[in-house]
Every structure is written in structure tokens, then in C-alpha cells.
Design a protein around this motif. Sequence first.
Motif, PDB file in Angstrom:
ATOM      1  N   GLN A   1       0.849  -1.185   0.000  1.00 30.07           N
ATOM      2  CA  GLN A   1       0.000   0.000   0.000  1.00 30.07           C
ATOM      3  C   GLN A   1       0.891   1.243   0.000  1.00 30.07           C
ATOM      4  O   GLN A   1       1.804   1.357   0.815  1.00 30.07           O
ATOM      5  CB  GLN A   1      -0.922   0.022   1.232  1.00 30.07           C
ATOM      6  CG  GLN A   1      -1.810  -1.206   1.371  1.00 30.07           C
ATOM      7  CD  GLN A   1      -2.917  -1.253   0.334  1.00 30.07           C
ATOM      8  OE1 GLN A   1      -3.284  -0.218  -0.233  1.00 30.07           O
ATOM      9  NE2 GLN A   1      -3.450  -2.441   0.092  1.00 30.07           N
ATOM     10  N   VAL A   2       0.591   2.184  -0.910  1.00 25.16           N
ATOM     11  CA  VAL A   2       1.402   3.397  -1.055  1.00 25.16           C
ATOM     12  C   VAL A   2       0.512   4.611  -0.818  1.00 25.16           C
ATOM     13  O   VAL A   2      -0.648   4.641  -1.259  1.00 25.16           O
ATOM     14  CB  VAL A   2       2.030   3.483  -2.466  1.00 25.16           C
ATOM     15  CG1 VAL A   2       2.960   4.689  -2.571  1.00 25.16           C
ATOM     16  CG2 VAL A   2       2.775   2.203  -2.802  1.00 25.16           C
ATOM     17  N   SER A   3       1.037   5.598  -0.118  1.00 18.41           N
ATOM     18  CA  SER A   3       0.311   6.853   0.070  1.00 18.41           C
ATOM     19  C   SER A   3       1.293   8.018  -0.046  1.00 18.41           C
ATOM     20  O   SER A   3       2.464   7.898   0.303  1.00 18.41           O
ATOM     21  CB  SER A   3      -0.382   6.885   1.447  1.00 18.41           C
ATOM     22  OG  SER A   3       0.577   6.875   2.487  1.00 18.41           O
ATOM     23  N   PHE A   4       0.807   9.139  -0.551  1.00 18.02           N
ATOM     24  CA  PHE A   4       1.608  10.360  -0.653  1.00 18.02           C
ATOM     25  C   PHE A   4       0.689  11.539  -0.928  1.00 18.02           C
ATOM     26  O   PHE A   4      -0.491  11.365  -1.258  1.00 18.02           O
ATOM     27  CB  PHE A   4       2.677  10.250  -1.756  1.00 18.02           C
ATOM     28  CG  PHE A   4       2.137   9.908  -3.119  1.00 18.02           C
ATOM     29  CD1 PHE A   4       1.569  10.881  -3.939  1.00 18.02           C
ATOM     30  CD2 PHE A   4       2.204   8.606  -3.602  1.00 18.02           C
ATOM     31  CE1 PHE A   4       1.084  10.576  -5.201  1.00 18.02           C
ATOM     32  CE2 PHE A   4       1.720   8.278  -4.856  1.00 18.02           C
ATOM     33  CZ  PHE A   4       1.152   9.267  -5.654  1.00 18.02           C
ATOM     34  N   VAL A   5       1.233  12.734  -0.794  1.00 19.09           N
ATOM     35  CA  VAL A   5       0.529  13.968  -1.146  1.00 19.09           C
ATOM     36  C   VAL A   5       1.471  14.820  -1.984  1.00 19.09           C
ATOM     37  O   VAL A   5       2.694  14.610  -1.986  1.00 19.09           O
ATOM     38  CB  VAL A   5       0.069  14.752   0.102  1.00 19.09           C
ATOM     39  CG1 VAL A   5      -0.986  13.990   0.863  1.00 19.09           C
ATOM     40  CG2 VAL A   5       1.261  15.067   1.009  1.00 19.09           C
ATOM     41  N   SER A   6       0.899  15.776  -2.703  1.00 19.30           N
ATOM     42  CA  SER A   6       1.717  16.656  -3.537  1.00 19.30           C
ATOM     43  C   SER A   6       1.008  17.989  -3.718  1.00 19.30           C
ATOM     44  O   SER A   6      -0.229  18.039  -3.796  1.00 19.30           O
ATOM     45  CB  SER A   6       1.976  16.003  -4.906  1.00 19.30           C
ATOM     46  OG  SER A   6       2.693  16.889  -5.747  1.00 19.30           O
ATOM     47  N   LYS A   7       1.803  19.040  -3.747  1.00 20.48           N
ATOM     48  CA  LYS A   7       1.257  20.370  -4.048  1.00 20.48           C
ATOM     49  C   LYS A   7       1.194  20.626  -5.548  1.00 20.48           C
ATOM     50  O   LYS A   7       0.689  21.659  -5.970  1.00 20.48           O
ATOM     51  CB  LYS A   7       2.119  21.440  -3.382  1.00 20.48           C
ATOM     52  CG  LYS A   7       2.068  21.420  -1.872  1.00 20.48           C
ATOM     53  CD  LYS A   7       2.893  22.548  -1.274  1.00 20.48           C
ATOM     54  CE  LYS A   7       2.829  22.528   0.245  1.00 20.48           C
ATOM     55  NZ  LYS A   7       3.640  23.612   0.853  1.00 20.48           N
ATOM     56  N   THR A   8       1.720  19.701  -6.318  1.00 21.02           N
ATOM     57  CA  THR A   8       1.675  19.817  -7.773  1.00 21.02           C
ATOM     58  C   THR A   8       0.560  18.931  -8.304  1.00 21.02           C
ATOM     59  O   THR A   8       0.532  17.748  -8.009  1.00 21.02           O
ATOM     60  CB  THR A   8       3.011  19.382  -8.391  1.00 21.02           C
ATOM     61  OG1 THR A   8       4.077  20.068  -7.755  1.00 21.02           O
ATOM     62  CG2 THR A   8       3.026  19.663  -9.883  1.00 21.02           C
ATOM     63  N   PRO A   9      -0.380  19.476  -9.086  1.00 23.40           N
ATOM     64  CA  PRO A   9      -1.482  18.641  -9.585  1.00 23.40           C
ATOM     65  C   PRO A   9      -1.018  17.715 -10.700  1.00 23.40           C
ATOM     66  O   PRO A   9      -0.059  17.996 -11.417  1.00 23.40           O
ATOM     67  CB  PRO A   9      -2.493  19.671 -10.089  1.00 23.40           C
ATOM     68  CG  PRO A   9      -1.660  20.838 -10.506  1.00 23.40           C
ATOM     69  CD  PRO A   9      -0.508  20.883  -9.546  1.00 23.40           C
ATOM     70  N   TYR A  10      -1.697  16.599 -10.839  1.00 19.43           N
ATOM     71  CA  TYR A  10      -1.410  15.682 -11.945  1.00 19.43           C
ATOM     72  C   TYR A  10      -1.975  16.262 -13.246  1.00 19.43           C
ATOM     73  O   TYR A  10      -1.321  16.223 -14.284  1.00 19.43           O
ATOM     74  CB  TYR A  10      -2.022  14.318 -11.653  1.00 19.43           C
ATOM     75  CG  TYR A  10      -1.660  13.259 -12.672  1.00 19.43           C
ATOM     76  CD1 TYR A  10      -0.552  12.446 -12.502  1.00 19.43           C
ATOM     77  CD2 TYR A  10      -2.427  13.080 -13.815  1.00 19.43           C
ATOM     78  CE1 TYR A  10      -0.203  11.481 -13.434  1.00 19.43           C
ATOM     79  CE2 TYR A  10      -2.096  12.120 -14.764  1.00 19.43           C
ATOM     80  CZ  TYR A  10      -0.978  11.326 -14.570  1.00 19.43           C
ATOM     81  OH  TYR A  10      -0.657  10.377 -15.496  1.00 19.43           O
ATOM     82  N   ALA A  11      -3.192  16.785 -13.189  1.00 21.50           N
ATOM     83  CA  ALA A  11      -3.804  17.405 -14.366  1.00 21.50           C
ATOM     84  C   ALA A  11      -3.117  18.728 -14.659  1.00 21.50           C
ATOM     85  O   ALA A  11      -2.881  19.541 -13.758  1.00 21.50           O
ATOM     86  CB  ALA A  11      -5.301  17.627 -14.134  1.00 21.50           C
ATOM     87  N   ALA A  12      -2.794  18.965 -15.905  1.00 16.80           N
ATOM     88  CA  ALA A  12      -2.064  20.177 -16.301  1.00 16.80           C
ATOM     89  C   ALA A  12      -3.030  21.339 -16.478  1.00 16.80           C
ATOM     90  O   ALA A  12      -3.144  21.937 -17.553  1.00 16.80           O
ATOM     91  CB  ALA A  12      -1.275  19.919 -17.573  1.00 16.80           C
ATOM     92  N   LEU A  13      -3.752  21.662 -15.409  1.00 16.29           N
ATOM     93  CA  LEU A  13      -4.693  22.787 -15.405  1.00 16.29           C
ATOM     94  C   LEU A  13      -4.231  23.806 -14.382  1.00 16.29           C
ATOM     95  O   LEU A  13      -3.790  23.438 -13.288  1.00 16.29           O
ATOM     96  CB  LEU A  13      -6.106  22.312 -15.048  1.00 16.29           C
ATOM     97  CG  LEU A  13      -6.812  21.368 -16.027  1.00 16.29           C
ATOM     98  CD1 LEU A  13      -8.101  20.852 -15.420  1.00 16.29           C
ATOM     99  CD2 LEU A  13      -7.094  22.082 -17.337  1.00 16.29           C
ATOM    100  N   SER A  14      -4.339  25.077 -14.726  1.00 16.69           N
ATOM    101  CA  SER A  14      -3.955  26.125 -13.790  1.00 16.69           C
ATOM    102  C   SER A  14      -4.714  27.401 -14.117  1.00 16.69           C
ATOM    103  O   SER A  14      -5.126  27.631 -15.257  1.00 16.69           O
ATOM    104  CB  SER A  14      -2.442  26.378 -13.855  1.00 16.69           C
ATOM    105  OG  SER A  14      -2.065  26.803 -15.165  1.00 16.69           O
ATOM    106  N   ALA A  15      -4.923  28.215 -13.090  1.00 13.72           N
ATOM    107  CA  ALA A  15      -5.591  29.509 -13.264  1.00 13.72           C
ATOM    108  C   ALA A  15      -4.550  30.559 -13.632  1.00 13.72           C
ATOM    109  O   ALA A  15      -3.472  30.627 -13.020  1.00 13.72           O
ATOM    110  CB  ALA A  15      -6.327  29.902 -11.989  1.00 13.72           C
TER     111      ALA A  15
END
Length: 520
Positions: A478-492
Motif C-alpha cells: 500500500q502506497v500513500s503520498f501527497v503533492s502540491k503539484t497537480p497531476y492534471a495540467a490545469l492552472s488559473a
Amino acid sequence: MVLIAAAVCTKNGKVIISRQFVEMTKARIEGLLAAFPKLMTTGKQHTYVETESVRYVYQPMERLYMLLITTKASNILEDLETLRLFSKVIPEYCHTLDEKEILENAFNLIFAFDEIVALGYRESVNLKQIKTFTEMDSHEEKVYQAVRQTQEREAHQKMREKAKELQRQRLEAAKRGGSSSLGGRTTHGSGISGLDAFGISSSSVSSTPSIESDLKPTVQKTQKPAARNALKLGGKTKDVDSFVDQLKSEGEKISSLTPASAQSSAAVAKTKIASDVHTESVHLKMEDKLTVRLGRDGGLQQFELSGLLTLRISDENFGRIKVHLRNNDSHGIQLQTHPNVDKELFKTRSVIGLKNPAKPFPLNTDVGVLKWRFITQDESAIPLTINCWPSENGEGGCDVNIEYELEAQHLELQDVSIAIPLPMNIQPSVAEYDGTYNYDARKHILQWNIPIIDGNNKSGSMEFSCNSSIPGDFFPLQVSFVSKTPYAALSATDVVLVDDDSAVKYSSETMLFVEKYEIV
């Protein structure tokens, strides 16, 4: 062998729990236990002491002793084997080997002792069988629990249907009671609020916003007391209360309609990464949720990405705005806007704006304006690959090599944790590792922790060995992590006012978290 009694006592001789297996008076057993502290010696792992009538066989366990009292005619080798089994049972029920923990689990330990010895004689059982017997697994109980859960789900469904019926009644009352004030809408006076104009349900205020929520209009305070009482946001009517009370009186367990997101792993990940985010009057939040299942021999079995862009406005002067987005996606992610968002404007210019520009977004509410989803079987979409390679070492155990590699190098993964299952009561011998690790003896898990995985630290490995194991014991991981970078290349890129396209100061936060990431 004839086992008279088993006891757990402190090194000062204080008896914490004791279980006798043959008929004996209380005074006799108390006398035998009281004599033990005067006879025992220190500095040995396995030892025994004999008197004229009985034999004491004991083993130190940190600050405690596991003690067996047997007859002198019993086989000492069988006594020691039984003592080892008793010593293995205690850590299965107690997190720590201290007096308080033993007392809290006294009954569980006594039940386990009874499975080991019956009428003074050792039963042919192992640790796994003991746990199975004490858990008292019952097919009839499972059937009863399944029926009970079905009844609860039906009751919850009935409650939701009743709640929707009451919502429809309030909607009709809102149309009748608020029709006279629709023409004169003000921000703080009578009329329809921004929440009513956008069509957001009350559930989206109290929990995670949903684009597909039922429309529920909300009217702010008017001059008519009747309309205010009928349209109070979140107010429970007597019908709802009476319906819930009726379900409770019938024995149903009624839980809140708002999910306890704090208990979910997704909520824990969000809390870690979004604790110190500064917010402006206009705040954008982008969340990516990842579900991945990989095969132990390679291959992608499941990949699903779902995301949501929410907008929160806390200043009424910025209620009528447009959000400009940049879409650099190359994976083919499916995008879907909220029904009240202008779809043509988004398709042609990648701008989020309402169909009716004269209406504002609701205030102080997380409004879901855009969601996306991506499902694929393409292995190039995997952000982090884990290769677990257990091999038999010819001595009845396994040597395990595990390595990770960051494939999506634009991501910076934080608080990465890889949970590796282990055989029961087998402690691993770790030879090499990156990061840190922790062995949980109670859960039989080796936890491998890596603080950050990014382009500068994109790979790492761990090597360990386990006795009495086979390769299948180490799956699923089982793997878990967080990221401040989104996987989807969407940005405002910008937020502007509808009237004059002047720029509005805004804040934004992005997060990627794992719902399930496993190697099976």
C-alpha cells in the motif's frame, strides 16, 4: 505434563493476572504465587525453579514475568515450549508489556490461555488457531450483520427520500413566498441570495461540494416572518426531526448525512498539505484524487484520476467574476463544467463564467465549477512505479528487494509511505534502505517512509530478509503520498471582473492525494 496455573507478574512478584487449570483452593494458589518471588533468579532468558511439590517455569518479558506452575513430573521441554507459546500470545493482545495494558486486556488473555491448556494439559494449537478461536467467527453472525446493514441502508434511503420531499415542499414555498420580492434584489435586503441564484444544495455548504448536487434555493431574511421560517438555510423542520426520532426508536443507527471526512485518508492528506494556505477574497482550490492498482509482475490494472476545481468568494464586490484557465493537458482528460457555467465560453476561451453574467457567484461557499476525470490502461500515466522482488533464499525464508522510481518528474511527492505486509511474528532484518522505516509488530507491517520524492531524488531502494516466509507474504503493498503539484495540467492564469475585465487579486491552492495506490 500437568499445568497447574499460568500467571503474569511484575519483577517484584506482584501478580497481575492468573489462571489455574486444575481444581485447587484459592489459598493454595495464592501461596504458590507468593512463594515465587523468593525463589526466582535474574539474568537468564529461560529458567525454572523447583520446590518439593511444584516447578516454576518463567520467562522475563521486559518489566514482567510470564510464569507457569507445573508438577515436578512434567516434561521440562514441553513446559518450555508451552511457555514460549504463552509469551507469544501476550503481545498479540497488548500494545506494550506493562501492568496497565495487561489489566485492560485481562479477559482476552485469559480466554487465550484457556485455548492453550484444558484441564491441565496442553492443547495442540498454534497462535493462528488461538486467534481464530477467541474471535469466535460465526457464519450466522455474519448473516445477521448483513441483514442488519441492509435494513440500515433501507432506512437511510427512506430518510433521504423524505428529506428530498421536504426540500421540494420548501422549494414550492419559496416560489410562492418569494415571488413578490424577486424584482428588487439587494445584497443584504430581501430577495434571492447568491446561493439561490447559482443553485447550490445545502449539502455542498456542509461538506465537500458536488457539481451534481440537487438544486436547493435559499432565501435570505425577508420582511415576511413566514417566508423566513420556511426558507432558513440548514434549518431542520419538525417533520425531519420526528422522522429521525422514529427511526431511532425502532433501533436504527442514524448517522449524520454529512460524511465524516476527517476519518478518511483523503481528508488526512488534505489537512497535511493545506494547513498554512493564505486565502484572498477570491480563492481557487484544485484537488486531484488518484486511484492506482499495479500488478506485482508489472502491468497497470487500474488507473483513475478525478479532480475538482472549487471557487470561494468572501467579498460581495467580487461576486461577478470570470476565471481564466490554462489547459496544457496531453493525456486527454475529460472536463465537465457546472450546469450554470457557460460551456461555450469555456470551450472556446477556457474561461469559467456564469451563463447569466448579471448573477453573482454565492458568497462564503465552496462552489464546484469544474470537474475532470481520466481513466487509462497506458503504463506511461503511472506517476510512481514500485518494484517489489522477493526471492527464496534456500533457508526457508526470503530476501526482498524493493525499489521506487518517479516517472512523472514534474511532481514533487511528499510524505511518501510504503506499507509492506510481513508474515505473522516474523521480524525483518533490514540491510539497506533510503529514508526511514518502522516495524509494526502488532500489524505485521514494515513501514517505509520517504519524506520527498522529486526530480533530484527520483529513485531509492530497500533490502531486507525474513525467515519462515514465501514471496506471496509481501503483497499487497500500500502506497500513500501527497503533492502540491497537480497531476492534471490545469492552472488559473487570471481572475477578472465581468463589467470591465479589471484584474482581481486571488489566491489558489493545488493538491494531489491518493485514495488507493497498491501493488497486488
